[in-house]
Design a protein around this motif. Structure first.
Motif, PDB file in Angstrom:
ATOM      1  N   ALA A 251       8.828 -29.306  24.902  1.00  0.00           N
ATOM      2  CA  ALA A 251       9.460 -29.722  26.159  1.00  0.00           C
ATOM      3  C   ALA A 251      10.974 -29.574  26.073  1.00  0.00           C
ATOM      4  CB  ALA A 251       9.084 -31.174  26.454  1.00  0.00           C
ATOM      5  N   LEU A 252      11.526 -29.957  24.925  1.00  0.00           N
ATOM      6  CA  LEU A 252      12.978 -29.816  24.766  1.00  0.00           C
ATOM      7  C   LEU A 252      13.383 -28.341  24.819  1.00  0.00           C
ATOM      8  CD1 LEU A 252      15.771 -30.969  24.093  1.00  0.00           C
ATOM      9  CD2 LEU A 252      15.165 -30.790  21.681  1.00  0.00           C
ATOM     10  N   ALA A 253      12.593 -27.501  24.166  1.00  0.00           N
ATOM     11  CA  ALA A 253      12.900 -26.069  24.185  1.00  0.00           C
ATOM     12  C   ALA A 253      12.840 -25.529  25.604  1.00  0.00           C
ATOM     13  CB  ALA A 253      11.930 -25.321  23.269  1.00  0.00           C
ATOM     14  N   CYS A 254      11.844 -25.982  26.365  1.00  0.00           N
ATOM     15  CA  CYS A 254      11.732 -25.540  27.758  1.00  0.00           C
ATOM     16  C   CYS A 254      12.957 -25.969  28.555  1.00  0.00           C
ATOM     17  CB  CYS A 254      10.486 -26.150  28.398  1.00  0.00           C
ATOM     18  SG  CYS A 254       9.001 -25.258  28.057  1.00  0.00           S
ATOM     19  N   ALA A 255      13.340 -27.217  28.338  1.00  0.00           N
ATOM     20  CA  ALA A 255      14.492 -27.740  29.079  1.00  0.00           C
ATOM     21  C   ALA A 255      15.750 -26.964  28.720  1.00  0.00           C
ATOM     22  CB  ALA A 255      14.657 -29.226  28.765  1.00  0.00           C
TER      23      ALA A 255
ATOM     24  N   ALA B  22      15.907 -23.939  27.559  1.00  0.00           N
ATOM     25  CA  ALA B  22      15.798 -22.583  28.097  1.00  0.00           C
ATOM     26  C   ALA B  22      16.165 -22.562  29.572  1.00  0.00           C
ATOM     27  CB  ALA B  22      14.380 -22.057  27.891  1.00  0.00           C
ATOM     28  N   ARG B  23      15.899 -23.654  30.239  1.00  0.00           N
ATOM     29  CA  ARG B  23      16.241 -23.722  31.660  1.00  0.00           C
ATOM     30  C   ARG B  23      17.671 -24.195  31.875  1.00  0.00           C
ATOM     31  NH1 ARG B  23      11.953 -23.933  35.219  1.00  0.00           N
ATOM     32  NH2 ARG B  23      13.061 -25.396  36.575  1.00  0.00           N
TER      33      ARG B  23
ATOM     34  N   ALA C 159      24.159 -19.015  20.167  1.00  0.00           N
ATOM     35  CA  ALA C 159      24.468 -18.246  21.375  1.00  0.00           C
ATOM     36  C   ALA C 159      23.209 -17.607  21.952  1.00  0.00           C
ATOM     37  CB  ALA C 159      25.509 -17.173  21.038  1.00  0.00           C
ATOM     38  N   GLU C 160      22.379 -17.105  21.047  1.00  0.00           N
ATOM     39  CA  GLU C 160      21.135 -16.494  21.536  1.00  0.00           C
ATOM     40  C   GLU C 160      20.201 -17.544  22.119  1.00  0.00           C
ATOM     41  OE1 GLU C 160      19.102 -13.260  19.446  1.00  0.00           O
ATOM     42  OE2 GLU C 160      20.641 -13.519  17.915  1.00  0.00           O
ATOM     43  N   LEU C 161      20.230 -18.707  21.518  1.00  0.00           N
ATOM     44  CA  LEU C 161      19.384 -19.774  22.058  1.00  0.00           C
ATOM     45  C   LEU C 161      19.839 -20.156  23.460  1.00  0.00           C
ATOM     46  CD1 LEU C 161      19.095 -22.003  18.874  1.00  0.00           C
ATOM     47  CD2 LEU C 161      17.203 -20.864  20.022  1.00  0.00           C
ATOM     48  N   PHE C 162      21.121 -20.147  23.657  1.00  0.00           N
ATOM     49  CA  PHE C 162      21.630 -20.450  24.990  1.00  0.00           C
ATOM     50  C   PHE C 162      21.282 -19.327  25.954  1.00  0.00           C
ATOM     51  CE2 PHE C 162      24.986 -20.568  28.224  1.00  0.00           C
ATOM     52  CZ  PHE C 162      24.805 -21.861  28.681  1.00  0.00           C
ATOM     53  N   GLY C 163      21.289 -18.123  25.435  1.00  0.00           N
ATOM     54  CA  GLY C 163      20.907 -16.998  26.273  1.00  0.00           C
ATOM     55  C   GLY C 163      22.089 -16.311  26.903  1.00  0.00           C
ATOM     56  N   LEU C 164      22.784 -15.509  26.143  1.00  0.00           N
ATOM     57  CA  LEU C 164      23.947 -14.817  26.685  1.00  0.00           C
ATOM     58  C   LEU C 164      23.548 -13.591  27.500  1.00  0.00           C
ATOM     59  CD1 LEU C 164      26.418 -15.048  23.672  1.00  0.00           C
ATOM     60  CD2 LEU C 164      26.323 -16.460  25.724  1.00  0.00           C
ATOM     61  N   LYS C 165      22.392 -13.045  27.119  1.00  0.00           N
ATOM     62  CA  LYS C 165      21.971 -11.842  27.845  1.00  0.00           C
ATOM     63  C   LYS C 165      21.206 -12.249  29.090  1.00  0.00           C
ATOM     64  CE  LYS C 165      21.628  -9.050  23.669  1.00  0.00           C
ATOM     65  NZ  LYS C 165      20.726  -8.427  22.696  1.00  0.00           N
ATOM     66  N   GLU C 166      21.363 -11.448  30.073  1.00  0.00           N
ATOM     67  CA  GLU C 166      20.671 -11.729  31.325  1.00  0.00           C
ATOM     68  C   GLU C 166      19.760 -10.570  31.670  1.00  0.00           C
ATOM     69  OE1 GLU C 166      23.124 -12.795  34.531  1.00  0.00           O
ATOM     70  OE2 GLU C 166      23.851 -14.652  33.612  1.00  0.00           O
ATOM     71  N   ARG C 167      18.663 -10.922  32.255  1.00  0.00           N
ATOM     72  CA  ARG C 167      17.764  -9.879  32.748  1.00  0.00           C
ATOM     73  C   ARG C 167      17.345 -10.285  34.161  1.00  0.00           C
ATOM     74  NH1 ARG C 167      12.485  -9.134  29.419  1.00  0.00           N
ATOM     75  NH2 ARG C 167      13.976  -8.652  27.781  1.00  0.00           N
TER      76      ARG C 167
ATOM     77  N   GLY D  88      19.184 -11.122  36.524  1.00  0.00           N
ATOM     78  CA  GLY D  88      19.960 -12.274  36.971  1.00  0.00           C
ATOM     79  C   GLY D  88      19.574 -13.577  36.317  1.00  0.00           C
ATOM     80  N   GLU D  89      18.758 -13.526  35.294  1.00  0.00           N
ATOM     81  CA  GLU D  89      18.306 -14.763  34.645  1.00  0.00           C
ATOM     82  C   GLU D  89      18.637 -14.701  33.163  1.00  0.00           C
ATOM     83  OE1 GLU D  89      14.179 -17.332  34.138  1.00  0.00           O
ATOM     84  OE2 GLU D  89      14.232 -15.538  35.408  1.00  0.00           O
ATOM     85  N   ARG D  90      19.158 -15.818  32.650  1.00  0.00           N
ATOM     86  CA  ARG D  90      19.482 -15.853  31.231  1.00  0.00           C
ATOM     87  C   ARG D  90      18.215 -15.741  30.405  1.00  0.00           C
ATOM     88  NH1 ARG D  90      20.794 -20.061  28.989  1.00  0.00           N
ATOM     89  NH2 ARG D  90      20.420 -21.527  30.680  1.00  0.00           N
ATOM     90  N   GLN D  91      18.290 -14.989  29.355  1.00  0.00           N
ATOM     91  CA  GLN D  91      17.127 -14.839  28.476  1.00  0.00           C
ATOM     92  C   GLN D  91      17.383 -15.658  27.211  1.00  0.00           C
ATOM     93  OE1 GLN D  91      14.259 -12.991  29.303  1.00  0.00           O
ATOM     94  NE2 GLN D  91      15.309 -13.085  31.269  1.00  0.00           N
ATOM     95  N   SER D  92      16.849 -16.833  27.206  1.00  0.00           N
ATOM     96  CA  SER D  92      17.070 -17.716  26.067  1.00  0.00           C
ATOM     97  C   SER D  92      16.027 -17.458  24.991  1.00  0.00           C
ATOM     98  CB  SER D  92      16.986 -19.175  26.507  1.00  0.00           C
ATOM     99  OG  SER D  92      16.929 -20.018  25.390  1.00  0.00           O
ATOM    100  N   LEU D  93      16.477 -17.594  23.768  1.00  0.00           N
ATOM    101  CA  LEU D  93      15.555 -17.418  22.641  1.00  0.00           C
ATOM    102  C   LEU D  93      14.511 -18.527  22.585  1.00  0.00           C
ATOM    103  CD1 LEU D  93      15.655 -15.158  20.515  1.00  0.00           C
ATOM    104  CD2 LEU D  93      16.764 -16.752  18.976  1.00  0.00           C
ATOM    105  N   PHE D  94      14.789 -19.604  23.272  1.00  0.00           N
ATOM    106  CA  PHE D  94      13.838 -20.721  23.277  1.00  0.00           C
ATOM    107  C   PHE D  94      12.492 -20.317  23.880  1.00  0.00           C
ATOM    108  CE2 PHE D  94      17.459 -23.790  22.917  1.00  0.00           C
ATOM    109  CZ  PHE D  94      16.983 -24.447  21.786  1.00  0.00           C
TER     110      PHE D  94
END
Lengths: 412, 296
Positions: B60-64, B66-67, B106-114, B116-122
């Protein structure tokens, strides 16, 4: 015997090199991702998936490297079962067994020490062969060699095994016999010793003069036969202690120190009431002040009122035990090898005297400080009643008393 | 996934404190199940057991996170980032792996976007392990990758260097070569005949230099047990090697001793790769087939 051992060593060496060089490749199958590996390490995979993961890990150098790095990054914690549950439940017998052993030791050993009549004893250093029960089961050192830098194992300083052979005063004997640690009774009452009952294993004791603390009859040491009924419990304790040692040695993963065993059962033998002196004349054995009963547990040992706390001194230095002589720790303080006697009025206070006028005292059991003494003379006895009050006996029979922790002395 | 089950798991995960929509949490549960039961359709009870075994709170924390939930991130930064740094420091005590941990954050936060949406490693965390273990595994993987990357840039021994000359000057000895070849073959077959678990234990200990305690931690069991297993496995390997040299090659005891002695001289050159790569093809295939048969 030499060939298999050397083959083992060669094989180990080859495994190190061969598997390391082979670990740089990866099999054709897809490597594990970090999530799967973490799940495997946490026991989050079902049995089949875990088995498949292990098959891959066993053949893939890359994933083994990742596993090693992951393990390195994991915090030190209790091991887990494969299903992910902590294995703490397996350890409940440990405190229970320890408590039971402590109760048994408390019941058996102290009573024997307090009830046993005073009698002379001779400590004879013996070759470590008697402890071969544990040594034979020890894992090969070569297997454990890479473990040496690892910090998990506490370094326990233990003395080489010493087996005490009691000299029975009424029956001077003509043979010296070693007693295996597993069969040595903790207490040997002074009974008549028929020759047939003398414990005489194949090894013959080697008397090493420097380590003989009390030389009653220097030439002889004989073992009185234990009374089976009286010594059954003590023998059981001794056997258990020896088997525990053997087991510990079997699984000991890191031989950081020379693996030596202490014959605990032997050290629990009844103690003479007089403080042992290595070379004191007979007159010195009876100091003017009545010696506190059971302050010494044997040659070179000083017992406190707490039967679990004791000190022992030898040419190697001074050691301190808080578990009845099971494990000995070196104590600090510049105490030379010339300590001749000691007295402990409490579990934390101990007075030691040495040749050349050395008087040492501790208030916490571990840290000894040298007290001033007005003369350079050989001290052979001490009777202490507190941290500050003690009476020491010189070699020539004079006694000196202090009531301020050794700052001032008064000849009596 | 039915509503009741999803609601129950949502409650168990206490996902409400991260304002996580139940649908999003259900989606992550389904993703996790798809990953776990890849290629097959499990029974309902099996799915229940699986979902019940997940680290739901971590998921749940990872989902949160990621969002992009602020409270979730605060919690992550406070509770998990220190563990991440500790893991990095454990891998490289000089602090050289800190940048790996920072890059991972940084990757967990999701710097890359696809789209228009951040792609988090979570998104790749499925709850089969604890979040902390997963993070450690990630940082370990990144660190290993970086080490390998640097190793690729190491220069090969040039002609005339000490290494090259040492290799070139190896005196050819027909007997020794024969013994070494026989030994290599016998040893490779003996290793390939081991169970994967035993071989993994050997590899972890001898090739990777893991401690007995570390092996016991990841493979289950006390270090004393690991020590016994290693001892037993090594004895089995030695026995198998001796037996093979005796029967397949007809070597005498003296020659077997020579074979072992050749190991000391050729330990660096013995290559077990082909044996481990191929293993014992029949045995390996049978093992994998057996496991896969159980799966299907």
């Amino acid at each position: 015997m030499t060939a298999p051992r050397s083959r083992d060593q060669l094989l180990e060496n080859t495994l190190k090199h061969g598997l390391s060089s082979a670990a740089a490749w990866s099999p054709a199958s897809e490597c594990l991702d970090a999530e799967t590996l973490a799940a495997w390490a946490d026991g989050g995979l079902d049995r089949q998936q875990a088995a498949l993961t292990e098959v891959h890990l066993s053949n893939c150098g890359h994933c083994q490297a990742l596993l090693a790095a992951l393990t390195q990054a994991l915090p030190p914690s209790v091991s887990r079962d494969r299903d992910g549950t902590r294995a703490l439940w397996r350890w409940w017998p440990v405190p229970a067994t320890a408590a039971a052993a402590a109760v048994v030791l408390w019941v058996v050993i102290p009573q024997e020490q307090y009830l046993a009549p005073p009698e002379p004893s001779a400590e004879i250093a013996q070759s470590p062969g008697a402890a071969s029960a544990g040594a034979g089961a020890a894992p090969p050192a070569a297997l454990l060699t890479p473990e040496t830098p690892r910090p998990e194992t506490p370094a326990v300083v233990e003395r080489p095994p010493t087996i005490e052979v009691r000299a029975d005063a009424p029956a001077p004997a003509v043979t010296a016999a070693t007693i295996p640690a597993t069969s040595k009774p903790a207490s040997t009452p002074p009974t008549q010793a028929p020759p047939a009952a003398v414990v005489a294993p194949p090894q013959v004791a080697v008397v090493s003069p420097p380590q003989v603390a009390v030389v009653s009859p220097p030439q002889v040491a004989v073992v009185a036969p234990p009374r089976v009924a009286e010594n059954k419990a003590a023998t059981a304790v001794a056997e258990r202690a020896a088997s525990t040692d053997a087991r510990r040695e079997t699984v000991a993963p890191k031989p950081t120190a020379t693996p030596t065993r202490t014959a605990r059962a032997v050290e629990a033998a009844p103690a003479p009431t007089a403080v042992p002196t290595a070379a004191s004349p007979p007159a010195a054995a009876a100091p003017p002040a009545a010696p506190a009963p059971l302050r010494a547990a044997g040659p070179g040992q000083v017992l406190s009122p707490d039967p679990l706390v004791r000190w022992r001194f030898s040419a190697d230095g001074l050691e301190y035990s808080i578990n009845g002589g099971g494990i000995w720790d070196q104590v600090s303080g510049a105490i030379g090898p010339f300590v001749t006697a000691g007295s402990a009025p409490s579990a934390t206070v101990c007075w030691l005297v040495a040749r050349g006028g050395g008087v040492f005292v501790t208030g916490d059991g571990r840290n000894f400080f040298r007290a001033r003494f007005p003369e350079i003379t050989n001290l052979v006895g001490v009777t202490a009643t507190s941290r500050t009050a003690a009476i020491v006996t010189a070699e020539d029979g004079r006694t000196f008393a202090t009531a301020d922790g050794g700052v001032t002395w008064r000849q009596q | 996934m039915d509503e009741a089950r999803a609601a129950r798991l949502y409650g168990e995960a206490k996902a409400g404190r991260w304002d996580l929509p139940q649908a999003a949490f259900s989606e992550s549960l389904e993703r996790s199940a798809v990953k776990a039961f890849a290629g097959r359709s499990p029974a309902t009870g099996e799915v229940d057991r699986y979902l019940g075994s997940l680290h739901l709170a971590d998921l749940a924390l990872a989902c949160a996170c990621a969002r992009g939930h602020e409270g979730g991130w605060d919690h992550f930064v406070a509770e998990f980032r220190p563990a991440l740094y500790r893991a990095a420091d454990a891998l490289s005590p000089g602090g050289h792996a800190r940048d790996v941990a920072d890059a991972l954050c940084a990757e967990l936060f999701g710097l890359k976007e696809r789209a228009g949406e951040r792609q988090s490693l979570f998104r790749y965390f499925h709850g089969r392990s604890g979040l902390a273990t997963w993070l450690r595994s990630l940082v370990a993987q990144r660190y290993i990758d970086r080490v390998r990357e640097r190793k690729r840039l190491d220069l090969l021994p040039v002609e005339g260097s000490v290494r090259a000359m040492t290799a070139a000057l190896a005196a050819p000895d027909p007997d020794r070569a024969r013994f070494a070849a026989a030994m290599s073959s016998a040893l490779g077959l003996a290793l390939a005949a081991l169970t994967p678990r035993d071989r993994l234990r050997l590899g972890c200990y001898y090739a990777r230099g893991m401690t007995l305690a570390q092996i016991g931690r990841v493979m289950g069991g006390h270090e004393a047990t690991v020590s016994r297993h290693l001892l037993r496995t090594r004895r089995a390997v030695r026995s198998a090697v001796e037996s093979r040299l005796r029967t397949d090659y007809g070597f005498s005891e003296a020659e077997i001793t020579e074979c072992f002695a050749s190991l000391s001289a050729d330990a660096d050159t013995i290559d077990l790769t082909e044996w481990l790569r191929g293993g014992n093809p029949r045995k390996k295939t049978a093992a994998v087939r057996s496991i896969q048969g159980d799966l299907s």
